[in-house]
Design a protein around this motif. Structure first.
Motif, PDB file in Angstrom:
ATOM      1  N   TYR A   1      24.154  38.322  43.698  1.00  0.00           N
ATOM      2  CA  TYR A   1      23.175  39.029  44.527  1.00  0.00           C
ATOM      3  C   TYR A   1      23.787  40.337  45.058  1.00  0.00           C
ATOM      4  O   TYR A   1      25.017  40.451  45.187  1.00  0.00           O
ATOM      5  N   LEU A   2      22.882  41.263  45.392  1.00  0.00           N
ATOM      6  CA  LEU A   2      23.306  42.549  45.992  1.00  0.00           C
ATOM      7  C   LEU A   2      23.469  42.356  47.492  1.00  0.00           C
ATOM      8  O   LEU A   2      22.553  41.885  48.179  1.00  0.00           O
ATOM      9  N   LYS A   3      24.615  42.721  47.985  1.00  0.00           N
ATOM     10  CA  LYS A   3      24.894  42.539  49.413  1.00  0.00           C
ATOM     11  C   LYS A   3      24.919  43.875  50.180  1.00  0.00           C
ATOM     12  O   LYS A   3      24.700  43.910  51.389  1.00  0.00           O
ATOM     13  N   GLY A   4      25.227  44.975  49.511  1.00  0.00           N
ATOM     14  CA  GLY A   4      25.323  46.278  50.196  1.00  0.00           C
ATOM     15  C   GLY A   4      24.271  47.257  49.688  1.00  0.00           C
ATOM     16  O   GLY A   4      23.308  46.894  49.002  1.00  0.00           O
ATOM     17  N   ASP A   5      24.448  48.518  50.066  1.00  0.00           N
ATOM     18  CA  ASP A   5      23.529  49.591  49.660  1.00  0.00           C
ATOM     19  C   ASP A   5      24.159  50.388  48.520  1.00  0.00           C
ATOM     20  O   ASP A   5      25.270  50.923  48.659  1.00  0.00           O
ATOM     21  N   LEU A   6      23.414  50.473  47.428  1.00  0.00           N
ATOM     22  CA  LEU A   6      23.897  51.244  46.291  1.00  0.00           C
ATOM     23  C   LEU A   6      23.690  52.734  46.540  1.00  0.00           C
ATOM     24  O   LEU A   6      22.723  53.142  47.192  1.00  0.00           O
ATOM     25  N   ASP A   7      24.592  53.498  45.999  1.00  0.00           N
ATOM     26  CA  ASP A   7      24.471  54.959  46.102  1.00  0.00           C
ATOM     27  C   ASP A   7      25.008  55.558  44.805  1.00  0.00           C
ATOM     28  O   ASP A   7      26.215  55.499  44.543  1.00  0.00           O
ATOM     29  N   TYR A   8      24.099  56.102  44.016  1.00  0.00           N
ATOM     30  CA  TYR A   8      24.482  56.656  42.723  1.00  0.00           C
ATOM     31  C   TYR A   8      25.481  57.792  42.892  1.00  0.00           C
ATOM     32  O   TYR A   8      26.360  57.980  42.053  1.00  0.00           O
ATOM     33  N   GLU A   9      25.334  58.545  43.981  1.00  0.00           N
ATOM     34  CA  GLU A   9      26.220  59.687  44.196  1.00  0.00           C
ATOM     35  C   GLU A   9      27.639  59.236  44.562  1.00  0.00           C
ATOM     36  O   GLU A   9      28.582  60.024  44.454  1.00  0.00           O
ATOM     37  N   ARG A  10      27.786  57.983  45.016  1.00  0.00           N
ATOM     38  CA  ARG A  10      29.121  57.480  45.349  1.00  0.00           C
ATOM     39  C   ARG A  10      29.740  56.718  44.173  1.00  0.00           C
ATOM     40  O   ARG A  10      30.953  56.810  43.941  1.00  0.00           O
ATOM     41  N   ALA A  11      28.949  55.962  43.463  1.00  0.00           N
ATOM     42  CA  ALA A  11      29.458  55.199  42.303  1.00  0.00           C
ATOM     43  C   ALA A  11      28.323  55.033  41.301  1.00  0.00           C
ATOM     44  O   ALA A  11      27.252  54.530  41.654  1.00  0.00           O
ATOM     45  N   THR A  12      28.579  55.454  40.066  1.00  0.00           N
ATOM     46  CA  THR A  12      27.533  55.386  39.037  1.00  0.00           C
ATOM     47  C   THR A  12      27.527  54.037  38.324  1.00  0.00           C
ATOM     48  O   THR A  12      26.519  53.677  37.709  1.00  0.00           O
ATOM     49  N   HIS A  13      28.621  53.258  38.407  1.00  0.00           N
ATOM     50  CA  HIS A  13      28.664  51.942  37.770  1.00  0.00           C
ATOM     51  C   HIS A  13      29.766  51.094  38.416  1.00  0.00           C
ATOM     52  O   HIS A  13      30.665  51.624  39.102  1.00  0.00           O
ATOM     53  N   TYR A  14      29.664  49.784  38.195  1.00  0.00           N
ATOM     54  CA  TYR A  14      30.655  48.836  38.706  1.00  0.00           C
ATOM     55  C   TYR A  14      31.069  47.916  37.546  1.00  0.00           C
ATOM     56  O   TYR A  14      30.222  47.422  36.786  1.00  0.00           O
ATOM     57  N   LYS A  15      32.397  47.672  37.381  1.00  0.00           N
ATOM     58  CA  LYS A  15      32.932  46.725  36.406  1.00  0.00           C
ATOM     59  C   LYS A  15      33.618  45.588  37.165  1.00  0.00           C
ATOM     60  O   LYS A  15      34.606  45.813  37.866  1.00  0.00           O
ATOM     61  N   ILE A  16      33.030  44.400  37.010  1.00  0.00           N
ATOM     62  CA  ILE A  16      33.453  43.262  37.818  1.00  0.00           C
ATOM     63  C   ILE A  16      34.018  42.167  36.889  1.00  0.00           C
ATOM     64  O   ILE A  16      33.378  41.797  35.895  1.00  0.00           O
ATOM     65  N   GLU A  17      35.199  41.666  37.243  1.00  0.00           N
ATOM     66  CA  GLU A  17      35.808  40.550  36.534  1.00  0.00           C
ATOM     67  C   GLU A  17      35.336  39.246  37.177  1.00  0.00           C
ATOM     68  O   GLU A  17      35.529  39.025  38.384  1.00  0.00           O
ATOM     69  N   ILE A  18      34.696  38.375  36.324  1.00  0.00           N
ATOM     70  CA  ILE A  18      34.182  37.098  36.801  1.00  0.00           C
ATOM     71  C   ILE A  18      35.077  35.975  36.240  1.00  0.00           C
ATOM     72  O   ILE A  18      35.377  35.935  35.032  1.00  0.00           O
ATOM     73  N   THR A  19      35.495  35.068  37.090  1.00  0.00           N
ATOM     74  CA  THR A  19      36.341  33.937  36.690  1.00  0.00           C
ATOM     75  C   THR A  19      35.551  32.638  36.798  1.00  0.00           C
ATOM     76  O   THR A  19      34.915  32.385  37.835  1.00  0.00           O
ATOM     77  N   ALA A  20      35.636  31.860  35.711  1.00  0.00           N
ATOM     78  CA  ALA A  20      35.025  30.520  35.722  1.00  0.00           C
ATOM     79  C   ALA A  20      36.137  29.477  35.713  1.00  0.00           C
ATOM     80  O   ALA A  20      37.014  29.481  34.832  1.00  0.00           O
ATOM     81  N   LYS A  21      36.133  28.546  36.685  1.00  0.00           N
ATOM     82  CA  LYS A  21      37.174  27.525  36.812  1.00  0.00           C
ATOM     83  C   LYS A  21      36.524  26.142  36.750  1.00  0.00           C
ATOM     84  O   LYS A  21      35.439  25.920  37.273  1.00  0.00           O
ATOM     85  N   ASP A  22      37.290  25.213  36.077  1.00  0.00           N
ATOM     86  CA  ASP A  22      36.811  23.836  36.127  1.00  0.00           C
ATOM     87  C   ASP A  22      37.510  23.104  37.262  1.00  0.00           C
ATOM     88  O   ASP A  22      38.349  23.670  37.958  1.00  0.00           O
ATOM     89  N   LYS A  23      37.129  21.812  37.430  1.00  0.00           N
ATOM     90  CA  LYS A  23      37.688  21.039  38.532  1.00  0.00           C
ATOM     91  C   LYS A  23      38.756  20.041  38.043  1.00  0.00           C
ATOM     92  O   LYS A  23      39.065  19.061  38.713  1.00  0.00           O
ATOM     93  N   GLY A  24      39.250  20.342  36.855  1.00  0.00           N
ATOM     94  CA  GLY A  24      40.274  19.459  36.322  1.00  0.00           C
ATOM     95  C   GLY A  24      41.588  19.636  37.033  1.00  0.00           C
ATOM     96  O   GLY A  24      41.759  20.446  37.922  1.00  0.00           O
ATOM     97  N   ALA A  25      42.485  18.842  36.634  1.00  0.00           N
ATOM     98  CA  ALA A  25      43.825  18.892  37.187  1.00  0.00           C
ATOM     99  C   ALA A  25      44.801  18.880  36.022  1.00  0.00           C
ATOM    100  O   ALA A  25      44.949  17.847  35.337  1.00  0.00           O
ATOM    101  N   PRO A  26      45.372  19.956  35.752  1.00  0.00           N
ATOM    102  CA  PRO A  26      45.214  21.235  36.492  1.00  0.00           C
ATOM    103  C   PRO A  26      43.898  21.944  36.126  1.00  0.00           C
ATOM    104  O   PRO A  26      43.268  21.623  35.148  1.00  0.00           O
ATOM    105  N   GLU A  27      43.489  22.962  36.991  1.00  0.00           N
ATOM    106  CA  GLU A  27      42.274  23.724  36.752  1.00  0.00           C
ATOM    107  C   GLU A  27      42.452  24.591  35.525  1.00  0.00           C
ATOM    108  O   GLU A  27      43.506  25.161  35.288  1.00  0.00           O
ATOM    109  N   MET A  28      41.366  24.712  34.811  1.00  0.00           N
ATOM    110  CA  MET A  28      41.328  25.608  33.659  1.00  0.00           C
ATOM    111  C   MET A  28      40.310  26.724  33.978  1.00  0.00           C
ATOM    112  O   MET A  28      39.248  26.463  34.555  1.00  0.00           O
ATOM    113  N   GLU A  29      40.631  27.918  33.589  1.00  0.00           N
ATOM    114  CA  GLU A  29      39.734  29.040  33.903  1.00  0.00           C
ATOM    115  C   GLU A  29      39.657  30.000  32.741  1.00  0.00           C
ATOM    116  O   GLU A  29      40.532  30.040  31.882  1.00  0.00           O
ATOM    117  N   SER A  30      38.573  30.771  32.771  1.00  0.00           N
ATOM    118  CA  SER A  30      38.376  31.861  31.812  1.00  0.00           C
ATOM    119  C   SER A  30      37.693  33.022  32.530  1.00  0.00           C
ATOM    120  O   SER A  30      37.148  32.868  33.624  1.00  0.00           O
TER     121      SER A  30
END
Length: 877
Positions: free
Chosen positions: A299-328
């Motif tokens: 979800y969007l939490k803040g106010d977008l401003d094209y003049e401040r940032a034209t794009h965002y690149k976000i790294e998303i991590t998926a983790k399982d609940k195993g032991a040990p945890e596995m992620e991608s």
């Protein structure tokens, strides 16, 4: 679409050729960043073709579009030098090209040059990992060749100075390889070269080093801690490696963006996946977006401003609940779409200069720039001026404009313009802003001084004190400053063949006119002064006005006796009369004249002393000496009379004459009645005639001057309001019967008309009017019936003498009405005589007499004569 491209290209070339002569070609310099303050960039004066004197004379200055003043001009050498520390990374970030645009402004005339300074990168930043320590958890069942993506190092430098390679400390289980991702970038991956055995070694400590390509090489390190996990040997897998989403910059807060999806082949807790932002996610992203760890919804939490940032690149991590945890991991790219949310801005490149009101069209007033922080069509700005404005906008390059004049200017109408310029962008809906530019109009001497009136009339009493003020004229000038300062002077002219400057002088500052000496009404009655008002402009302008000075008579001359002549015998005159003279016998007649005018010249005679006062009487108005009774034998043969002659002025002036009368027996030579014609002029009568001719000539000259003044006023007035005319009219005021006999001289300055009224209770009053004013009606003379025909014959004889063209007849008890048109009234001396005769007629008819004008009023009520001059009254009983 192709036709539109063609149209835009044609418009671009059109503006390019129009502005070729205004903007010089661009100059480009190239310097490395971090130069010391004062370092020379280039010889700006030489490159622009300017001399060193032009830097001062034309007020050369440098303005930067970046806002920070990184450069300045060495006025002594004409060199462009570094003014402040230049950090390319702070200015341009990761951009491959970093160019600072400068505007060089020259005045007199205004000119604008565009200069570009390319900032080259130097290797002044070492590679840097976002975290100094990285943790990896790897299951011991991980297959050989498994790759683990590591955090990439970041280097603020660009090109060859950025990160080029990575190294890993020597170990027996892992190696480092590079993986190419989008945009040609590479990321380090940790590769498992040998199966892990948690029982042998549970934790592996590795050091990864990032190296750049600069000279010398700079590096950055990060500690990697590898924890070997047991059992859970499957990690979550995203359905996409890269997710892309586009959002408008005006998207509301809490808006849903995307839902991430990942699966884990394990079962139970080892297969339950949770989503998180990667640990190296910057605060600018975490403060703008939020992720639901269970559902993977973002979800969007803040106010977008094209003049401040034209794009965002976000790294998303998926983790399982195993032991040990596995992620991608996967990447979410959010592109911000521009919305027209920024109003255009107008920036003054140079302050507006004052403009002369005679400046030609096209004169440059100010230089300005229009800009909009949006992009695309949202950033295209058009400028507009109010309709009817005497200014225009001339476009230049890169949204630069010149404000120029576009019509005639008049400071007296508008001394300052507040030019409101409206800037409107091409967005939907369009946004606009306004800026007011004050422009001052400087004065030019284009208005002459103007007098309050074209001519002035001044009435001045004679015998005034020299140096006294006559009048003050005033003129105003619509111009400003020195152009509005007025000085006064008298133009040279002649008064009685003498320069007018010998009579008066003028104060050049306030326009006051002063007399140089005392004036004598008997020598000078009227003269003109031509005054000039001149401003102090260059060239100076002037205007003229005429001041008419009328000298008012004062009673400063005593009556002069002209008969009997006393030149040879002093004040004694010898007369003879027969002893046989009856009552009313004319002995002699005393004649006197007064050099003054008006009532100051009205003369009365009085017997002051006599040898026998019961024998002689002197007529008050005519000066006739007659016997009051018959001469007896007892009367002395020698009689002596002292006759006093007084004028009617204030104060009264008088003179006396002594008459010696010899009463002789047997004297039969008749004494001529002065009312009859002279049989044969003697030497004395010849001298009297000469005096009378001189008096008549002076009175005629006065009448002629009065007539000329009236004629000039008549001609001026006839052009606008009416004409000088005479018309017969009946006056309603005279229709009622009355018993008064009246003569009225009504004047408004110069005499306008004369009215004679009279009649008994049974007669019908009529009027005798002569109109002499341009504003009066066409009038005539009407003589009314007198109460006594015999008594009124004296009036008729006087009128006939003064008006020889008219005739009068009587029938029984009435006078026939005759109309005689007149161009001029009789001379004042004749009117005075008429008045004196009418007084006698009025007294015999037991009626009143009124003789009046604006300045003179005489009322006779059979008991006394009341004379009023300028409000001063005098009674004669």
């Amino acid at each position: 679409m192709r036709s539109w491209n063609w149209i835009w290209q044609a418009l671009w070339w059109h503006h390019f050729f129009l502005l070729w002569t205004t903007i010089d070609g661009q100059t480009r310099y190239s310097i490395p960043e971090e130069l010391k303050q004062g370092s020379v960039v280039g010889n700006l004066a030489k490159d622009l073709g300017l001399g060193l004197s032009d830097i001062f004379d034309r007020k050369l200055r440098v303005a930067s579009e970046a806002g920070e003043q990184y450069f300045s001009v060495d006025a002594g050498k004409g060199e462009l030098v570094v003014n402040d520390r230049i950090d390319r990374e702070a200015l341009c970030g990761q951009s491959a090209s970093c160019v600072l645009t400068l505007q060089v402004v020259l005045e007199n005339p205004l000119n604008l040059h565009r200069i570009e300074v390319e900032i080259k990168d130097i290797n002044d930043n070492s590679p840097r990992f976002h975290t100094k320590e990285m943790s990896l958890k790897i299951a011991e069942t991980a297959a050989v060749g498994t790759r683990f993506i590591l955090e990439s190092a970041e280097d603020s430098d660009v090109g060859s100075n950025s990160v080029r390679s990575y190294t890993l400390t020597k170990n027996e289980c892992f190696t480092l390889k590079m993986k190419e991702v989008e945009d040609g970038k590479t990321v380090p991956e940790l590769v498992l070269e040998k199966p892990l055995d948690r029982e042998k070694k549970a934790v592996h400590q590795l050091l990864v080093t990032a190296l750049d390509g600069g000279n010398p090489v700079m590096s950055g390190t990060s500690q990697i801690t590898v924890t070997v996990l047991d059992v859970n040997d499957n990690f979550p897998v995203f359905d996409k490696n890269i997710y892309k989403v586009s959002l408008q910059e005006n998207t509301a807060k809490d808006a849903f963006i995307i839902k991430m999806a990942a699966t884990d082949a394990d079962e139970g807790p080892n297969g339950e996946v949770e989503f998180y932002f990667a640990s190296r996610t910057p605060d600018s992203v975490s403060s703008m977006f939020e992720i639901n760890s269970i559902t993977g919804e973002i979800y969007l939490k803040g106010d977008l401003d094209y003049e401040r940032a034209t794009h965002y690149k976000i790294e998303i991590t998926a983790k399982d609940k195993g032991a040990p945890e596995m992620e991608s991991n996967c990447r979410l790219q959010i592109d911000v779409v521009d919305v027209n949310d920024n109003t255009p801005e107008i920036v003054l490149t140079s302050e507006p200069q004052p403009v002369r009101e005679d400046a030609p069209s096209g004169t440059v007033v100010a230089l300005l720039n229009a800009r909009d922080a949006d992009s695309g069509s949202n950033s295209k700005v058009t400028l507009q001026l109010p309709k009817g404005s005497p200014f225009n906008l001339k476009p230049s390059f890169s949204n630069n404009y010149a404000l120029v004049t576009n019509g005639p200017l008049d400071r007296e109408t508008f001394s300052e313009y507040n030019i409101e310029i409206t800037a409107t962008d091409s967005g939907s809906p369009p946004l606009s802003s306004k800026k007011t530019i004050p422009v001052t109009i400087t004065d030019v001497n284009d208005n002459p001084p103007v007098f309050t009136q074209p001519s002035y009339n001044v009435y001045l009493k004679e015998n005034g004190v020299p140096g006294s003020i006559l009048y003050s004229v005033s003129a105003s000038d619509l111009d400003f400053g020195e152009n509005a300062k007025v000085s006064y002077s008298i133009l040279d002219s002649k008064v009685q063949d003498v320069s007018v400057s010998s009579y008066v002088y003028m104060n050049s500052d306030n326009g006051s006119i002063y007399s140089m000496h005392s004036f004598d009404y008997e020598k000078l009655k009227v003269f003109q002064i031509l005054v000039q008002a001149k401003d102090q402009g260059s060239p100076c302008l002037s205007s003229n006005a005429t001041v008419h000075v009328f000298i008012l008579d004062q009673n400063d001359n005593a009556p002069a006796v002209i008969y009997p002549s006393s030149a040879a015998l002093g004040s004694l005159s010898h007369q003879r009369m027969p002893r046989s003279a009856k009552a009313g016998h004319l002995v002699t007649k005393v004649t006197a004249v007064d050099a003054d005018s008006g009532h100051n010249a009205w003369i009365s005679y009085r017997l002051a002393e006599a040898t026998d006062s019961s024998l002689f009487t002197v007529n008050l108005y005519t000066g006739e000496v007659r016997t009051k009774r018959a001469v007896s034998e007892q009367d002395d043969s020698s009689q002596r009379l002292l006759i006093e002659i007084k004028d009617d002025g204030e104060p009264v002036q008088s003179s006396t004459v002594t008459v010696s009368i010899m009463v002789e027996d047997g004297l039969h030579e008749p004494i001529l009645d002065l009312r009859q014609k002279a049989v044969e002029p003697s030497k004395k009568t010849g001298r009297i005639t000469l005096y009378l001719i001189l008096s008549l000539a002076s009175v005629s000259v006065l009448s002629l001057v009065t007539f000329l003044i009236l004629a000039v006023k008549c001609i001026r007035s006839s052009r606008s309001s009416g004409s000088c005319c005479m018309r017969r009219s009946d006056c309603d005021d005279y229709k009622n019967p009355n018993r008064n006999l009246q003569i009225q001289l009504n004047t408004d300055g110069p005499i306008k008309y004369v009215e004679v009224l009279g009649g008994d209770m049974l007669s019908q009053s009529q009027s005798f009017r002569s109109c002499m004013s341009p504003m009066s009606e066409y009038s005539d003379f009407t003589l009314i019936k007198p109460s006594s025909t015999t008594d009124f014959k004296e009036v008729i004889s006087v009128l006939d003498a003064s008006l020889p063209d008219s005739t009068w007849t009587f029938e029984s008890q009435q006078v026939s009405r005759q109309v005689v048109q007149r161009d001029l009234l009789p001379p004042p001396s004749v009117l005075t005589t008429v008045a004196s005769v009418l007084v006698r007629s009025a007294s015999r008819a037991r009626c009143a007499l009124t003789l009046k004008s604006n300045n003179i009023r005489i009322i006779y009520d059979c008991r006394r004569i009341n004379v009023s001059l300028f409000g001063v009254q005098q009674d004669h009983r």
